[in-house]
Motif scaffolding. Structure first.
Motif, PDB file in Angstrom:
ATOM      1  N   SER A  31       0.864  -1.144  -0.160  1.00  0.00           N
ATOM      2  CA  SER A  31       0.031   0.009   0.116  1.00  0.00           C
ATOM      3  C   SER A  31       0.886   1.160  -0.020  1.00  0.00           C
ATOM      4  O   SER A  31       0.481   2.230  -0.830  1.00  0.00           O
ATOM      5  CB  SER A  31      -0.763  -0.045   1.402  1.00  0.00           C
ATOM      6  OG  SER A  31      -1.827   1.201   1.344  1.00  0.00           O
ATOM      7  N   VAL A  72      -1.011  -3.269  -7.530  1.00  0.00           N
ATOM      8  CA  VAL A  72      -2.467  -3.399  -6.926  1.00  0.00           C
ATOM      9  C   VAL A  72      -2.710  -4.752  -6.924  1.00  0.00           C
ATOM     10  O   VAL A  72      -3.501  -5.298  -5.685  1.00  0.00           O
ATOM     11  CB  VAL A  72      -3.407  -2.661  -8.069  1.00  0.00           C
ATOM     12  CG1 VAL A  72      -4.837  -3.094  -7.656  1.00  0.00           C
ATOM     13  CG2 VAL A  72      -3.280  -1.187  -7.776  1.00  0.00           C
ATOM     14  N   GLN A  75      -1.017  -6.378  -3.880  1.00  0.00           N
ATOM     15  CA  GLN A  75      -1.570  -5.766  -2.605  1.00  0.00           C
ATOM     16  C   GLN A  75      -3.128  -6.723  -2.354  1.00  0.00           C
ATOM     17  O   GLN A  75      -3.294  -7.262  -1.306  1.00  0.00           O
ATOM     18  CB  GLN A  75      -1.838  -4.438  -2.471  1.00  0.00           C
ATOM     19  CG  GLN A  75      -2.266  -3.921  -1.366  1.00  0.00           C
ATOM     20  CD  GLN A  75      -2.919  -2.715  -1.180  1.00  0.00           C
ATOM     21  OE1 GLN A  75      -2.368  -1.735  -1.929  1.00  0.00           O
ATOM     22  NE2 GLN A  75      -3.668  -1.991  -0.030  1.00  0.00           N
ATOM     23  N   GLY A  76      -3.874  -6.593  -3.603  1.00  0.00           N
ATOM     24  CA  GLY A  76      -5.163  -7.371  -3.368  1.00  0.00           C
ATOM     25  C   GLY A  76      -4.946  -9.002  -3.050  1.00  0.00           C
ATOM     26  O   GLY A  76      -5.606  -9.360  -2.303  1.00  0.00           O
ATOM     27  N   SER A  77      -3.683  -9.377  -3.705  1.00  0.00           N
ATOM     28  CA  SER A  77      -3.555 -10.924  -3.343  1.00  0.00           C
ATOM     29  C   SER A  77      -3.262 -11.097  -1.715  1.00  0.00           C
ATOM     30  O   SER A  77      -3.809 -11.940  -1.135  1.00  0.00           O
ATOM     31  CB  SER A  77      -2.360 -11.403  -4.209  1.00  0.00           C
ATOM     32  OG  SER A  77      -2.029 -12.644  -3.964  1.00  0.00           O
ATOM     33  N   GLU A  79      -3.855  -9.044   0.587  1.00  0.00           N
ATOM     34  CA  GLU A  79      -5.241  -8.783   1.455  1.00  0.00           C
ATOM     35  C   GLU A  79      -6.258  -9.992   1.470  1.00  0.00           C
ATOM     36  O   GLU A  79      -6.975 -10.241   2.494  1.00  0.00           O
ATOM     37  CB  GLU A  79      -5.929  -7.390   0.753  1.00  0.00           C
ATOM     38  CG  GLU A  79      -5.256  -6.300   1.032  1.00  0.00           C
ATOM     39  CD  GLU A  79      -5.818  -5.127   0.627  1.00  0.00           C
ATOM     40  OE1 GLU A  79      -6.737  -5.103  -0.081  1.00  0.00           O
ATOM     41  OE2 GLU A  79      -5.370  -3.969   1.150  1.00  0.00           O
ATOM     42  N   ARG A  80      -6.374 -10.587   0.281  1.00  0.00           N
ATOM     43  CA  ARG A  80      -7.386 -11.711   0.283  1.00  0.00           C
ATOM     44  C   ARG A  80      -6.878 -12.876   1.121  1.00  0.00           C
ATOM     45  O   ARG A  80      -7.686 -13.568   1.707  1.00  0.00           O
ATOM     46  CB  ARG A  80      -7.443 -12.093  -1.195  1.00  0.00           C
ATOM     47  CG  ARG A  80      -8.234 -11.320  -1.982  1.00  0.00           C
ATOM     48  CD  ARG A  80      -8.736 -12.048  -3.320  1.00  0.00           C
ATOM     49  NE  ARG A  80      -7.576 -12.215  -4.378  1.00  0.00           N
ATOM     50  CZ  ARG A  80      -7.186 -11.064  -5.110  1.00  0.00           C
ATOM     51  NH1 ARG A  80      -7.587  -9.984  -4.971  1.00  0.00           N
ATOM     52  NH2 ARG A  80      -5.902 -11.358  -5.801  1.00  0.00           N
ATOM     53  N   SER A 273     -17.098  -8.682  -6.693  1.00  0.00           N
ATOM     54  CA  SER A 273     -15.901  -9.572  -5.507  1.00  0.00           C
ATOM     55  C   SER A 273     -16.770 -10.504  -4.946  1.00  0.00           C
ATOM     56  O   SER A 273     -16.328 -11.630  -4.746  1.00  0.00           O
ATOM     57  CB  SER A 273     -15.831  -8.487  -4.445  1.00  0.00           C
ATOM     58  OG  SER A 273     -16.824  -8.070  -3.927  1.00  0.00           O
ATOM     59  N   ASN A 319     -14.892  -6.659 -12.241  1.00  0.00           N
ATOM     60  CA  ASN A 319     -13.829  -5.918 -11.740  1.00  0.00           C
ATOM     61  C   ASN A 319     -13.062  -5.088 -12.463  1.00  0.00           C
ATOM     62  O   ASN A 319     -12.629  -3.779 -12.240  1.00  0.00           O
ATOM     63  CB  ASN A 319     -12.634  -7.079 -10.980  1.00  0.00           C
ATOM     64  CG  ASN A 319     -13.426  -7.911  -9.920  1.00  0.00           C
ATOM     65  OD1 ASN A 319     -14.142  -7.127  -9.192  1.00  0.00           O
ATOM     66  ND2 ASN A 319     -12.825  -9.003  -9.464  1.00  0.00           N
TER      67      ASN A 319
END
Length: 602
Positions: A31, A72, A75-77, A79-80, A273, A319
């Motif tokens: 982030s 992005v 980070q998304g990976s 966070e999941r 999502s 998405n």
């Protein structure tokens, strides 16, 4: 044994927490890196203005956008992964809470409660501290509905046996069960009507005017604009005007189709999502090597339709549509690629090709959730057993050490033996000695058995029967119904069920409480004799010893059992054990004496 199970859940919860902390740190790092990319973009704009060189911004933005997209994604990976392990921790802690405190983060099924149902209210099937509350692990509304349906009515023998095999397989793969629960936990917070809106969305075309030529133009637009931009920078400055013209034309197209983009994107944005999460669940089912026939058949429905692949594609399209909302990035994507319109057209194309059979696919998830719920007792209470489903001409309800699954702590168990017969068992006994609890014990375990789960017993054999109960009879001010009228209505329903429904097994607890003792006896006797005439089968709990005399009149049909007490030095001792014969000891006067009321003899 149970402490070992709890310790295993605690260890799994601790490991999940460690992983969650790890991925949280990684997500925070990326982030910050994204913020750095944004700062570099601002610096690139400054240099472009300062140097009056558009090439700087063009090259910088191309590189920085690629870097930003990569960050992005990473980070998304992370966070999941963080969210997955946090949910995994919750799932394991919930099992500990269920075992130790009879708590459950899943729905307790209160909205399925129905006092007029033939047994669910009397047997505590739904609501707080209910059977549903104990075993439910369904996060989706359709999964809850499926489990409720299974507990509300017995299945046929082939269905019960197929569920048993599926439950055995799931119980033997607790890691898969827990992981699948974790992947579905998001749905516990979702709107119950969300899936209905999704199915409507998938089956409703957008009907966009000019779709054919727009699809063709969108394909060549980025090449035209890129060529004009490069030509304007390196060859002929006049091409800069062409760039401006193409940009304006693209924006006008987007504006003219804005209502369609908004209409299509409004629903899609909310489910993107969610669909991605469901795609993960479908993949978890599809990728597992199933052995039981029921699980194989359910899995085949998904594989035939390539469900996880198709839903993943739709989720990606939705998405991608969301990228158009990202400030500078969205503007550039729309200018070059007419991005929002392109994704809307792709989504519509997908809908036309793939919207069929999706309700059936989501019903597969619901069924797996119901099977997972039925597997909970087998996993958390390994001393429970799978019942034998009898196929006898007469009624069979036979159990060894059967106990009530909702009683916490040390349960008192009993044996019961009705083997291929037609009998009515009269159970007499003192207040609080265990008559009502035993009726509920047999009833609730039969519900579990005929749903396909394990039962709280050392052994059980039961034929496919329909439980009808007469236990908690209440008056109703709203319906202007007295207790006695409510009892008469229930009796009428019971008698009609015995006469017209297949294999009714009744549980009657103290008939006709709303009238005087003589009418109560005469009425109860008449009801039981009518049940005998109809070849009714079941159990009747009563305080009235005169009812036990029916065994003398119908020795081949009526059996007497009782629960008694021992009174030692004025203290009542309950063993809660059922015995053959009729009760000789009653305790109402002793109970009244304990609250200061002495009952004298007449």
């Amino acid at each position: 044994m149970q402490q070992t199970i709890i310790d295993n859940y605690k260890q799994a919860a601790a490991q999940a927490n460690q992983q969650a902390v790890k991925y949280k740190k990684l997500a925070n790092t990326y982030s910050l890196l994204r913020l750095g990319i944004f700062g570099l973009m601002v610096f690139a704009i400054y240099l472009t203005i300062a140097q009056d060189n558009f090439t700087i911004m063009a090259v910088s933005f191309a590189l920085l956008l690629a870097a930003f997209a990569w960050l992005v994604a990473r980070q998304g990976s992370y966070e999941r992964q963080r969210d997955y392990y946090l949910d995994l921790q919750r799932i394991n802690l919930n099992e500990i809470d269920s075992l130790q405190n009879n708590a459950n983060l899943y729905n307790n099924g209160q909205h399925y409660s129905n006092e007029k149902h033939i047994y669910s209210s009397d047997l505590d099937i739904f609501g707080n501290a209910s059977l549903f509350h104990l075993i439910n692990r369904a996060a989706t509304s359709t999964g809850n509905d499926k489990l409720a349906d299974w507990l509300n009515a017995p299945a046929d023998k082939p269905v019960i046996l197929s569920r048993q095999q599926a439950v055995k397989e799931i119980a033997a793969n607790n890691e898969w069960k827990v992981n699948t629960q974790t992947k579905l936990l998001f749905a516990i917070k979702e709107d119950t009507d969300q899936m209905k809106r999704l199915f409507v969305y998938l089956s409703t075309p957008l009907k966009l005017p000019g779709e054919k030529w727009l699809t063709s133009y969108i394909k060549i637009s980025p090449y035209l604009l890129s060529f004009a931009l490069l030509a304007g920078i390196f060859l002929y400055p006049v091409f800069k005007l062409v760039v401006i013209a193409i940009v304006i034309f693209n924006l006008l197209i987007l504006i003219s189709k804005g209502s369609y983009i908004l209409r299509g994107g409004a629903i899609a944005d909310k489910i993107g999502s969610v669909l991605a999460n469901y795609a993960i669940v479908f993949n978890a089912i599809e990728s597992h090597q199933w052995q039981s026939q029921r699980c194989v058949d359910l899995n085949e429905k998904l594989r035939t339709n390539q469900t996880s692949k198709n839903i993943r594609e739709l989720s990606k399209l939705i998405n991608k549509l969301g990228y158009s909302l990202i400030m500078i990035v969205g503007f550039l994507l729309n200018v070059f690629f007419l991005w929002a319109l392109k994704q809307i057209l792709q989504i519509e194309k997908w809908k036309r090709s793939n919207h069929h059979n999706f309700e059936e696919a989501f019903d597969v998830i619901a069924e797996f959730e119901a099977l997972i719920s039925l597997a909970v007792p087998a996993i958390n209470y390994p001393d429970w057993v799978y019942p034998v489903i009898a196929d006898t001409e007469g009624y069979t309800v036979k159990a060894k050490n059967i106990a009530h699954p909702l009683i916490p702590g040390k349960r008192v168990d009993n044996d019961y033996d009705l083997q291929d017969a037609f009998k009515i068992d009269i159970i007499t006994g003192s207040n609080m000695a265990g008559k009502s609890t035993f009726l509920r014990t047999v009833g609730i375990n039969t519900v579990l058995a005929l749903a396909g789960s394990t039962v709280c017993a050392a052994a059980m054999e039961v034929s496919v029967i329909t439980i009808v109960s007469y236990m908690r009879i209440k008056d109703s001010l709203n319906e202007s119904t007295s207790t006695f009228k409510a009892e008469l209505d229930r009796l009428q329903m019971l008698l009609a069920a015995v006469e017209h429904q297949h294999r009714v097994f009744f549980l009657i607890d103290e008939m006709l409480r709303g009238t005087n003792s003589m009418d109560k006896y005469l009425g109860s006797k008449a009801v039981i004799e009518q049940l005998i005439a109809k070849k009714g089968v079941g159990m009747v709990a009563t305080h009235d010893l005169q009812i036990a005399r029916l065994e003398d009149k119908y020795p081949d049909y009526v059996r007497n059992y009782y629960f008694d007490i021992q009174v030692i030095d004025g203290e009542m001792l309950f063993d809660y054990k059922m015995k053959h014969g009729e009760c000789k000891t009653f305790n109402a006067s002793l109970l009244l004496k304990q609250i200061g009321i002495n009952v004298g003899e007449e």
